[in-house]
Design a protein around this motif. Structure first.
Motif, mmCIF file in Angstrom:
data_model
loop_
_atom_site.group_PDB
_atom_site.id
_atom_site.type_symbol
_atom_site.label_atom_id
_atom_site.label_comp_id
_atom_site.label_asym_id
_atom_site.label_seq_id
_atom_site.Cartn_x
_atom_site.Cartn_y
_atom_site.Cartn_z
ATOM 1 N N ARG A 1 31.670 -17.772 -53.944
ATOM 2 C CA ARG A 1 32.224 -17.490 -55.439
ATOM 3 C C ARG A 1 31.896 -18.990 -56.230
ATOM 4 O O ARG A 1 31.546 -18.709 -57.358
ATOM 5 C CB ARG A 1 33.605 -17.185 -55.303
ATOM 6 N N ASP A 2 31.793 -20.029 -55.604
ATOM 7 C CA ASP A 2 31.730 -21.345 -56.365
ATOM 8 C C ASP A 2 30.290 -21.209 -56.824
ATOM 9 O O ASP A 2 29.949 -21.576 -57.941
ATOM 10 C CB ASP A 2 32.063 -22.486 -55.745
ATOM 11 N N LEU A 3 29.239 -21.124 -55.983
ATOM 12 C CA LEU A 3 28.068 -20.894 -56.101
ATOM 13 C C LEU A 3 27.322 -19.949 -56.896
ATOM 14 O O LEU A 3 26.527 -20.086 -57.833
ATOM 15 C CB LEU A 3 26.991 -20.910 -54.657
ATOM 16 N N THR A 4 28.109 -18.884 -57.098
ATOM 17 C CA THR A 4 27.938 -17.599 -57.978
ATOM 18 C C THR A 4 27.845 -18.257 -59.462
ATOM 19 O O THR A 4 26.949 -17.878 -60.282
ATOM 20 C CB THR A 4 28.791 -16.491 -57.755
ATOM 21 N N THR A 5 29.174 -18.906 -59.492
ATOM 22 C CA THR A 5 29.193 -19.613 -61.028
ATOM 23 C C THR A 5 28.515 -20.860 -61.254
ATOM 24 O O THR A 5 27.733 -20.831 -62.201
ATOM 25 C CB THR A 5 30.847 -19.997 -61.096
ATOM 26 N N THR A 6 28.486 -21.576 -60.246
ATOM 27 C CA THR A 6 27.690 -22.958 -60.781
ATOM 28 C C THR A 6 26.014 -23.007 -60.941
ATOM 29 O O THR A 6 25.390 -23.372 -61.535
ATOM 30 C CB THR A 6 27.964 -24.082 -59.836
ATOM 31 N N LEU A 7 25.665 -21.829 -59.853
ATOM 32 C CA LEU A 7 24.123 -21.671 -60.038
ATOM 33 C C LEU A 7 24.039 -20.339 -60.724
ATOM 34 O O LEU A 7 22.728 -20.204 -60.927
ATOM 35 C CB LEU A 7 23.789 -21.552 -58.648
ATOM 36 N N ALA A 8 24.879 -19.706 -61.648
ATOM 37 C CA ALA A 8 24.644 -18.499 -62.474
ATOM 38 C C ALA A 8 23.633 -17.737 -61.423
ATOM 39 O O ALA A 8 22.659 -17.166 -62.098
ATOM 40 C CB ALA A 8 23.971 -19.093 -63.506
ATOM 41 N N LEU A 9 24.017 -17.232 -60.407
ATOM 42 C CA LEU A 9 23.392 -16.424 -59.390
ATOM 43 C C LEU A 9 22.863 -15.047 -60.309
ATOM 44 O O LEU A 9 23.728 -14.421 -60.810
ATOM 45 C CB LEU A 9 23.884 -16.111 -58.462
ATOM 46 N N PRO A 10 21.960 -14.765 -60.159
ATOM 47 C CA PRO A 10 21.196 -13.479 -61.204
ATOM 48 C C PRO A 10 21.733 -12.132 -60.279
ATOM 49 O O PRO A 10 21.933 -12.179 -59.236
ATOM 50 C CB PRO A 10 19.851 -13.689 -61.233
ATOM 51 N N PRO A 11 21.758 -11.013 -60.959
ATOM 52 C CA PRO A 11 21.869 -9.779 -60.500
ATOM 53 C C PRO A 11 21.057 -9.720 -59.436
ATOM 54 O O PRO A 11 19.896 -9.843 -59.360
ATOM 55 C CB PRO A 11 21.904 -8.757 -61.810
ATOM 56 N N GLY A 12 21.466 -8.935 -58.167
ATOM 57 C CA GLY A 12 20.261 -8.468 -57.343
ATOM 58 C C GLY A 12 20.703 -9.669 -56.075
ATOM 59 O O GLY A 12 20.025 -9.471 -55.072
ATOM 60 N N THR A 13 21.239 -10.763 -56.044
ATOM 61 C CA THR A 13 21.377 -11.496 -55.345
ATOM 62 C C THR A 13 22.121 -11.284 -54.207
ATOM 63 O O THR A 13 23.280 -10.527 -54.289
ATOM 64 C CB THR A 13 21.948 -12.920 -55.840
ATOM 65 N N VAL A 14 21.902 -11.713 -52.921
ATOM 66 C CA VAL A 14 22.525 -11.256 -51.881
ATOM 67 C C VAL A 14 23.344 -12.584 -51.022
ATOM 68 O O VAL A 14 22.276 -13.328 -50.909
ATOM 69 C CB VAL A 14 21.858 -10.328 -50.760
ATOM 70 N N ALA A 15 24.326 -12.576 -50.925
ATOM 71 C CA ALA A 15 24.934 -13.930 -50.413
ATOM 72 C C ALA A 15 25.678 -13.366 -49.336
ATOM 73 O O ALA A 15 26.658 -12.738 -49.205
ATOM 74 C CB ALA A 15 25.644 -14.568 -51.368
ATOM 75 N N CYS A 16 25.515 -14.193 -47.861
ATOM 76 C CA CYS A 16 26.017 -13.930 -46.763
ATOM 77 C C CYS A 16 26.675 -14.998 -46.171
ATOM 78 O O CYS A 16 26.380 -16.459 -46.483
ATOM 79 C CB CYS A 16 25.105 -13.411 -45.758
#
Length: 194
Positions: free
Chosen positions: A31-46
């Motif tokens: 969740r932190d990386l989603t914000t700080t890296l501004a993960l684009p739509p379509g990213t899969v994080a596991c």
């Protein structure tokens, strides 16, 4: 620590080990990386459980929709304090390799995850997300559940990579419904034991 990625692949994957010990900590890291890296739509994080001689804990993997997004995230990760000495390159490499091969990894962020809130029909779960299939743990019949079967998401859906597919384990619930096998806030099994 982070591992390198292969930008020639269709979907580049980066492994990150920030020293997290539990799945809950790894979920928060994502969740932190989603914000700080501004993960684009379509990213899969596991999340990945790591068991090596040097490390016991969790690491995460990030699969990007394109090389440019991966390169930007890679640059940000290697310049940030996320890659501290607590992290382990071997753990990050294992997470990236398992995700790339789609042999393991518990998906926290994936296409369509935003639709998995409240109670939804099984058909919506499969049609509106990247989840390839479901399995029902403890089902008494060999029949697959009907597409109209309600699924109580509990706003916590964590499918896993298994043999190349993103698979969600469900369990039977009250009233001929289903619920994810993993619950959002499990009670520690030894909470009442001294």
């Amino acid at each position: 620590m982070s591992t390198s990625y292969d930008p020639s692949g269709v979907h580049p994957v980066i492994g990150v080990d920030a020293g997290t010990a539990t799945l809950r900590e790894a979920d928060h890291l994502i969740r932190d990386l989603t914000t700080t890296l501004a993960l684009p739509p379509g990213t899969v994080a596991c999340t990945h459980l790591i068991r090596t001689d040097a490390r016991r804990g969790t690491a995460v993997s990030l699969e990007f929709p394109d090389a440019e997004s991966a390169e930007t995230a890679w640059r940000q990760l290697t310049e940030s304090e996320r890659t501290t000495p607590r992290g382990d390159r071997e753990a990050a490499a294992l997470a990236a390799a398992d995700h790339t091969a789609r042999r393991s990894g518990r998906a926290v962020l994936f296409p369509g995850a935003q639709h998995l809130t409240g109670t939804i029909p099984l058909s919506d779960l499969l049609e509106r997300t990247a989840i390839d299939r479901v399995i029902v743990v403890g089902a008494t019949s060999g029949e697959p559940p009907a597409p109209t079967t309600p699924v109580h998401t509990q706003d916590h859906v964590r499918p896993e990579w298994r043999a190349g597919e993103l698979v969600l384990a469900l369990v039977p619930a009250v009233g001929n419904t289903l619920a994810p096998f993993e619950v959002p806030n499990p009670t520690p099994c030894c909470a009442d034991h001294g």
